[in-house]
Structures are given as structure tokens and as C-alpha cells.
Design an enzyme around this catalytic site. Sequence first.
Site, PDB file in Angstrom:
ATOM      1  N   HIS A  98      24.009   6.563  21.120  1.00 23.04           N
ATOM      2  CA  HIS A  98      24.103   5.380  22.127  1.00 23.04           C
ATOM      3  C   HIS A  98      23.646   5.593  23.464  1.00 23.04           C
ATOM      4  O   HIS A  98      23.182   4.861  24.122  1.00 23.04           O
ATOM      5  CB  HIS A  98      25.515   4.908  22.053  1.00 23.04           C
ATOM      6  N   ASP A 137      23.412   5.311  16.817  1.00 25.78           N
ATOM      7  CA  ASP A 137      24.188   4.695  17.585  1.00 25.78           C
ATOM      8  C   ASP A 137      25.378   4.140  16.909  1.00 25.78           C
ATOM      9  O   ASP A 137      25.117   3.237  16.232  1.00 25.78           O
ATOM     10  CB  ASP A 137      23.314   3.351  18.266  1.00 25.78           C
ATOM     11  N   SER A 146      23.242  -1.377  26.337  1.00 24.92           N
ATOM     12  CA  SER A 146      24.717  -1.700  25.636  1.00 24.92           C
ATOM     13  C   SER A 146      25.204  -3.019  26.390  1.00 24.92           C
ATOM     14  O   SER A 146      24.315  -4.015  26.104  1.00 24.92           O
ATOM     15  CB  SER A 146      25.525  -0.616  26.213  1.00 24.92           C
ATOM     16  N   TRP A 147      26.268  -2.932  26.943  1.00 29.41           N
ATOM     17  CA  TRP A 147      26.618  -4.288  27.698  1.00 29.41           C
ATOM     18  C   TRP A 147      25.659  -4.612  28.567  1.00 29.41           C
ATOM     19  O   TRP A 147      25.423  -6.034  28.773  1.00 29.41           O
ATOM     20  CB  TRP A 147      28.018  -4.212  28.381  1.00 29.41           C
ATOM     21  N   GLY A 166      29.377  -1.381  29.542  1.00 28.01           N
ATOM     22  CA  GLY A 166      30.852  -1.554  29.457  1.00 28.01           C
ATOM     23  C   GLY A 166      31.074  -2.585  28.767  1.00 28.01           C
ATOM     24  O   GLY A 166      31.052  -2.795  27.550  1.00 28.01           O
TER      25      GLY A 166
END
Length: 326
Positions: A305, A278, A120-121, A46
Site C-alpha cells: 500500500h 495492497d 489512500s485517504w 489517513g
Amino acid sequence: ITPQRVLYPPIEPYDTRMVDVGDGQQLYVEQCGNPDGKPVVFLHGGPGGGGGSDRRRFFNPDAYRIVILDQRGCGLSTPHIAQARTPDEMATNTTWKLVEDLEVIRELLGIERWQVFGGSWGSCLSLAYAETHPDRVTELVLRGIFTLREQELDWYYNFGASEVFPELWDKFCEPLRRSGHDFSRDNIAAYYDLLWDDDPDVHGPAAVAWTTWEAATTSLSFDPSHVEEFSDPNFALAFARIENHYFVNHGFMVEGQLLRDAHKLAGIPTVIVQGRYDMCCPDVTAVDLSRALPSADLRIVTAGHSAFEPLISSELVKACDEFAQR
Ligand SMILES: CNCC(=O)c1nnc(C(C)(C)C)o1
């Protein structure tokens, strides 16, 4: 190229609890697998992405003590940012507060050191945590590398990914156009005003448009059901507000900080799994990280991704199986 591993079967937690981390925040924490197994903590993306039960399935439940949490303001953690009235309620939601939260949880659960797993985050938070507490990390498994540099945010929210998905970008820009935005300034800053507008007919559609952009562009193959899942107004409002809050604040970091300090991780066995296609967090950041941390094992696969693309989840499961032997 066929996936060599599949996700482990669905499991249920053997322990769930709400942990008070101060600042009026209660975090949802669950534990799955083997209580006497190798500790691993899963950090979601996120930010504000929260949960789902499939995040439990990257780990052999006989080998791992799997700790999973919803970060501040999202998922089952409270208070939920969808209920926030003003941005002031985000004031204690920062990268460094989340790093502190991880230490509170680690100590509460009596864990000395743990493997850190994040995409990711979640990869950004994993790096921030490991660079702050390298002595508490046994291994790192990172996916879809995202370090919130200016160029990374620009790519996804101003120009770059827009050229790959022009028709989806059009939908992302719709709330901006409706508000009279002339695209001369940063779209992230413009979205901040929309997401915190008092009128639910403004912040609601803006949140869904922001979140749908991400849901529709994180897999190599377009999955309408995935987009549907993300467009729940309650999920979308918290997700969009939390992401936007971190991005307008550049992750509460100095530009390039995580890559600059990656040398601190040299002694930690690290696997980086990156999708070649990605479009959310392009390869360049994963390659920059592997150059800053040459001891890391960079595995680029033919995927987008999402952690749940077969070739990505296969490589993640493989890495966790390898580390379970350590
Ligand atoms: C710009 N956000 C990148 C990220 O952390 C991310 N990408 N997908 C997700 C979810 C699966 C949590 C939606 O998170």
C-alpha cells in the site's frame, strides 16, 4: 522488476504559513520547488496521517510549485485532535469542509488550476475535490485507491485483512476484548467508544493498537521502524480519532458516491498507481475506479500500500515527470 525512478532529493519549503479556514481551524501549508512552476497539491492519507518531509520528493522541484498541507486536526494544523476532550470538536472535520479548505488555499495562493496528488485517504479526498471542482484540476495522480465504501471498511476493520495478518489482528482486537466487546457489532463503532473514553489508560492504548494495525500492514515488507514511528501516543490518538470519525460517518458521502460520479473526471488526465498486494486498500477499488473512469491510466505494480515502496514511488515519480511536460 527494478524501479525506474527514485524519489527526488530532500528539499526545504520556500514558504510556510498557517491558513485560517474558519471553524477555529488553522491549517499548516508549505510550498516547495519552483514558485513559477506547475502547481500541484499533495493530499496526505489517513485521514489524520499528516506529514513528514518525504512527501515533497515525488515532484521535480525545478518543474513544480509543490503545495502541501496538513488537513484539519493533524500534523502541524491546529487545534490538534490529540488535545480534544469530546467528539464534538470533530464536528467541522468532514470531507466537504476539507474540499472547501482546498479552495480557500488555492485562491489564497493565487493558483487558477492545479494537479492533485493523493494516496489512500488522499485519493478519496482527491476524488471528492475533483468531482466538486473539475475545472480546477489539471491532472490527477492517485495511489492505493480508497473510497470508504462499506466493503472497504469491512475488509480492513472487521474481516478480510484479518486473515492475512492474524497475529497482528489479534493485537488490534486486544483493546476490544479488554472492553468486553463480543464482536457481534462493527469493530469501528466499538473503537469509537474506546477512542473517546475519558480514561487515558483506555483511549491511549486503543489509539496505539488502531494505528499500529495500519502501520504494520501497509508495506509488503514488514518495517519495525515504520511501526515505531506510528506508535507515538500523540500522533496515534489524532490519527485513530480522525480516521475513526470519518469511517463511522462513511466519509460523509452516499455509499459508492465517488465511483458513481467518476464520469465527471473524464476530461482530466489521470494516473492510478495500485499495489497488487495492497492489504489496506485492495485492488478491487482501483479497478472499479478505472471501470468508472476508462480514460484513467491504471498501473498495477508488485507492491503493497505504501507510497514509499520502491515500485510505487517509482511509478508515482514517473507519472509526475510525464505530467510536468504538459
Ligand atoms: C485506512 N487508511 C488508509 C490511508 O489513508 C493511509 N494508509 N496509510 C496512511 C498513512 C501513511 C498516512 C499512515 O494513510
